[in-house]
Design a protein around this motif. Sequence first.
Motif, PDB file in Angstrom:
ATOM      1  N   ILE A 137       0.840  -1.203   0.000  1.00 28.97           N
ATOM      2  CA  ILE A 137       0.000   0.000   0.000  1.00 28.97           C
ATOM      3  C   ILE A 137       0.872   1.249   0.000  1.00 28.97           C
ATOM      4  CG2 ILE A 137      -1.746   1.289   1.280  1.00 28.97           C
ATOM      5  CD1 ILE A 137      -2.811  -1.250   0.000  1.00 28.97           C
ATOM      6  N   ILE A 138       1.937   1.235   0.802  1.00 26.68           N
ATOM      7  CA  ILE A 138       2.821   2.398   0.889  1.00 26.68           C
ATOM      8  C   ILE A 138       3.515   2.667  -0.448  1.00 26.68           C
ATOM      9  CG2 ILE A 138       4.925   3.281   1.987  1.00 26.68           C
ATOM     10  CD1 ILE A 138       4.074   1.820   4.540  1.00 26.68           C
ATOM     11  N   SER A 139       3.882   1.601  -1.163  1.00 32.26           N
ATOM     12  CA  SER A 139       4.580   1.758  -2.440  1.00 32.26           C
ATOM     13  C   SER A 139       3.626   1.921  -3.624  1.00 32.26           C
ATOM     14  CB  SER A 139       5.491   0.548  -2.684  1.00 32.26           C
ATOM     15  OG  SER A 139       4.721  -0.650  -2.765  1.00 32.26           O
ATOM     16  N   TYR A 140       2.339   1.973  -3.366  1.00 34.66           N
ATOM     17  CA  TYR A 140       1.350   2.085  -4.442  1.00 34.66           C
ATOM     18  C   TYR A 140       1.523   3.385  -5.220  1.00 34.66           C
ATOM     19  CZ  TYR A 140      -3.119   3.402  -6.553  1.00 34.66           C
ATOM     20  OH  TYR A 140      -4.093   3.855  -7.414  1.00 34.66           O
ATOM     21  N   LYS A 141       1.368   3.288  -6.524  1.00 31.89           N
ATOM     22  CA  LYS A 141       1.326   4.441  -7.414  1.00 31.89           C
ATOM     23  C   LYS A 141       0.045   4.356  -8.240  1.00 31.89           C
ATOM     24  CE  LYS A 141       5.362   5.926  -6.150  1.00 31.89           C
ATOM     25  NZ  LYS A 141       5.458   7.144  -5.287  1.00 31.89           N
ATOM     26  N   PHE A 186      -0.499   3.340   9.378  1.00 33.57           N
ATOM     27  CA  PHE A 186       0.747   3.617   8.667  1.00 33.57           C
ATOM     28  C   PHE A 186       1.644   4.615   9.409  1.00 33.57           C
ATOM     29  CE2 PHE A 186      -2.530   2.435   5.624  1.00 33.57           C
ATOM     30  CZ  PHE A 186      -1.906   1.408   4.929  1.00 33.57           C
ATOM     31  N   GLU A 187       1.303   4.943  10.647  1.00 33.53           N
ATOM     32  CA  GLU A 187       2.087   5.897  11.428  1.00 33.53           C
ATOM     33  C   GLU A 187       3.165   5.170  12.224  1.00 33.53           C
ATOM     34  OE1 GLU A 187       2.028   9.079  11.484  1.00 33.53           O
ATOM     35  OE2 GLU A 187       0.124   9.658  10.567  1.00 33.53           O
ATOM     36  N   PRO A 217       0.073   7.465   3.275  1.00 29.26           N
ATOM     37  CA  PRO A 217       0.362   8.029   4.600  1.00 29.26           C
ATOM     38  C   PRO A 217       0.718   9.507   4.490  1.00 29.26           C
ATOM     39  CG  PRO A 217       2.216   6.729   3.838  1.00 29.26           C
ATOM     40  CD  PRO A 217       1.141   6.573   2.803  1.00 29.26           C
ATOM     41  N   ARG A 218       0.938  10.143   5.610  1.00 32.05           N
ATOM     42  CA  ARG A 218       1.269  11.569   5.599  1.00 32.05           C
ATOM     43  C   ARG A 218       2.500  11.814   4.724  1.00 32.05           C
ATOM     44  NH1 ARG A 218      -0.371  14.239  11.253  1.00 32.05           N
ATOM     45  NH2 ARG A 218      -1.184  12.424  12.354  1.00 32.05           N
ATOM     46  N   PHE A 223      -2.232   8.380  -2.834  1.00 33.32           N
ATOM     47  CA  PHE A 223      -3.693   8.342  -2.704  1.00 33.32           C
ATOM     48  C   PHE A 223      -4.119   9.096  -1.459  1.00 33.32           C
ATOM     49  CE2 PHE A 223      -2.640   4.719  -0.054  1.00 33.32           C
ATOM     50  CZ  PHE A 223      -3.639   4.669   0.909  1.00 33.32           C
ATOM     51  N   CYS A 224      -5.365   9.548  -1.484  1.00 33.73           N
ATOM     52  CA  CYS A 224      -5.895  10.344  -0.379  1.00 33.73           C
ATOM     53  C   CYS A 224      -7.310   9.904  -0.039  1.00 33.73           C
ATOM     54  CB  CYS A 224      -5.880  11.832  -0.716  1.00 33.73           C
ATOM     55  SG  CYS A 224      -7.007  12.305  -2.055  1.00 33.73           S
TER      56      CYS A 224
END
Length: 412
Positions: A137-141, A186-187, A217-218, A223-224
Amino acid sequence: MGGGGGEAASSLYLLKVLLLSLSLPLFWFFLCCVSNAETVAHFEFAEEERLLDDNLQNPPELSSQNNDTHSDDLGVNEVDGLKFFELDDGMGNSSCLTSSDFEILWRRRCKVYQEIMQSYNNLQMRIGSLKEAKDKIISYKPGAWIEEVAGLKVSDYEVPKTTTLMLVGPRGSGKSSLVNRISRTFEDDKFRSERAQVSYNESVGDGTYFLREYMIPRGSTSFCLYDTRSLSENSCDNFEMLKNWMTDGVHHGQLVIRDSDDSCVRKNMKHKARGAGYFSGEKRMVNFVIFVVNGLSVLTSMDDKENRQYTNLLAKTFSCPYLSFKDDKPVVVITYGDLLSHSDRARIRIHLGELLGIPPDTQIFDIPETCDPSTDLTVVDMLRFSLEHADRNLPLRQWWSLNKIACFSSRY
């Protein structure tokens, strides 16, 4: 002296024989009792298994829903010590069911219920893969999960700079709390303040009137989430509000005023804007919708057949065509599950699945307020579902569409 010793030995021998003769019947009596107890226990266990199999293989008759059974506050009946769902057509009309429909629905609910309960256990087994799932998810583009079908490539689609997931739900459904729960997943710094303002007392707070954008994440731009104003009890208001968001796009800080809002509300909200305008930043088109519902409110509505206003609102809003992307309907998130048992939560998911027409085990996610690896994994699964479906429904580039139209026209 020797004769006295012999008499004593003889008396001692007779005493031992007497005790042995008395203990043997007691010993055999004890063995018989234990044997009978084991036999009774085995019979009772076998009888319970037989009753369980009979109930699973032979669902109760439709006519069994009478005064011989009793309902608890979860909307289930108890028959022969086994609980089963109070069966209806999903809208509380049991009289519409035939005997065959009753049996099919009963079997299906039992099967799905078992699958959902098993999924809670499976989460514990999958905790080891949490880091890998979070990293994806963090590396998603944006566009990463586009499926190249029908000769189309990623370059043929209008891929946004930021994928936008919009949260929609009734007042008190926990949209802002969900934003905070997703952020915490994700914090790294668990002591950072919560990002979204949460209403503690619905009767006092105003709720969310200004659209708010939260990058996940921040610091990321992949994505938002968009926190929105709560749904109204007026279906027409909801239809217009959703239509505007889905067709015109959303802005961070945008003030949301409904036609039914009175002058006092309008005045207060404009004062809160403090002359800074009603929106800021660039407009974003919504790529997928997360439909948030309060599990406690759903359970109450399930129990009270005379007051199904909450679930009726959910059904009407969920069917709004602007919320769907082609055939893909929104993902559903149930909140406040930490105040309910797993059994309650499973029944709520099944009820919502039938009410909204989506699979309860794969498209309805149970995300309570608890901070634990299992909930983190559920959050990640929900985001993966949402982002995948957002990518699959991206619009084609305008030049590609015009080129295809020209080619089609030239053939005729």
